[in-house]
Scaffold this motif. Structure first.
Motif, PDB file in Angstrom:
ATOM      1  N   HIS A 157      35.156  46.666  46.949  1.00  0.00           N
ATOM      2  CA  HIS A 157      34.641  47.035  45.431  1.00  0.00           C
ATOM      3  C   HIS A 157      34.229  45.729  45.215  1.00  0.00           C
ATOM      4  O   HIS A 157      34.909  44.744  45.089  1.00  0.00           O
ATOM      5  N   GLY A 193      38.658  43.603  46.436  1.00  0.00           N
ATOM      6  CA  GLY A 193      38.035  43.658  45.225  1.00  0.00           C
ATOM      7  C   GLY A 193      37.542  42.631  44.537  1.00  0.00           C
ATOM      8  O   GLY A 193      38.436  41.544  44.258  1.00  0.00           O
ATOM      9  N   GLN A 220      31.655  49.719  47.571  1.00  0.00           N
ATOM     10  CA  GLN A 220      30.916  49.826  46.487  1.00  0.00           C
ATOM     11  C   GLN A 220      30.360  48.818  46.021  1.00  0.00           C
ATOM     12  O   GLN A 220      31.259  47.968  45.793  1.00  0.00           O
TER      13      GLN A 220
END
Length: 182
Positions: A44, A64, A24
């Motif tokens: 992420h 992330g 994402q």
């Protein structure tokens, strides 16, 4: 493969981006994919991050970037031997493009800045506001603006949870080869 790039993320050179399953990129991210950018599975990138510089950028599975991180994959030559800034034609500049690699399960806290050529080892954790100027060891927690090692980060729980999640989903992760390139 399913991934999510929010509508207000700005992706430059999108054709140079490969993005994995369940990854994402949030709104208000600025991402110049440069020469090549690869995001593994379950990656992420939080709001207000920027990835710039025109070089190569790799994030391995389960890694992330927290809000406001800056990843820089290239830089002008500031020695005075060339002109600087992107408005100048390239024949008058000397931009050095580099590669930034972020290992599997690595996490960068809010407003971390990573300079060109850095590799962040598997499982490394970097506290908020750090400036990462050199490679970081795997499974180590780094803190402070000068990014000093604090203590080791145990891998066994994280890797066991990864296995449990993948088993539950019936998935296996394809090993990403980019960590050993160049």
């Amino acid at each position: 493969m399913t991934f999510k790039i929010y509508d207000d993320a700005k992706i430059i050179n999108r054709d140079k981006l490969k993005i994995g399953h369940k990854s994402q990129i949030d709104d208000f991210v600025f991402f110049n994919c440069g020469e090549e950018s690869v995001l593994g599975d379950f990656v992420h990138i939080a709001s207000f991050c920027s990835i710039i510089g025109g070089g190569k950028f790799y994030m391995d599975h389960f890694s992330g970037l927290s809000a406001g991180c800056r990843i820089i994959t290239g830089s002008d030559d500031f020695s005075g031997k060339a002109l600087t800034n992107p408005t100048v034609p390239s024949k008058y500049t000397s931009v050095k493009k580099s590669t930034v690699r972020i290992g599997k399960h690595a996490i960068l806290g809010t407003n971390v800045t990573v300079l060109p050529g850095v590799t962040i080892g598997e499982g490394a954790a970097v506290g908020a506001g750090a400036l990462v100027r050199k490679d970081l060891e795997p499974w180590t927690i780094y803190v402070g603006p000068d990014c000093k090692p604090l203590k080791s980060r145990p891998s066994s729980t994280i890797l066991a949870l990864e296995k449990e999640l993948l088993d539950e989903l019936g998935l296996s992760l394809k090993m990403l080869e980019f960590m050993n390139k160049e």
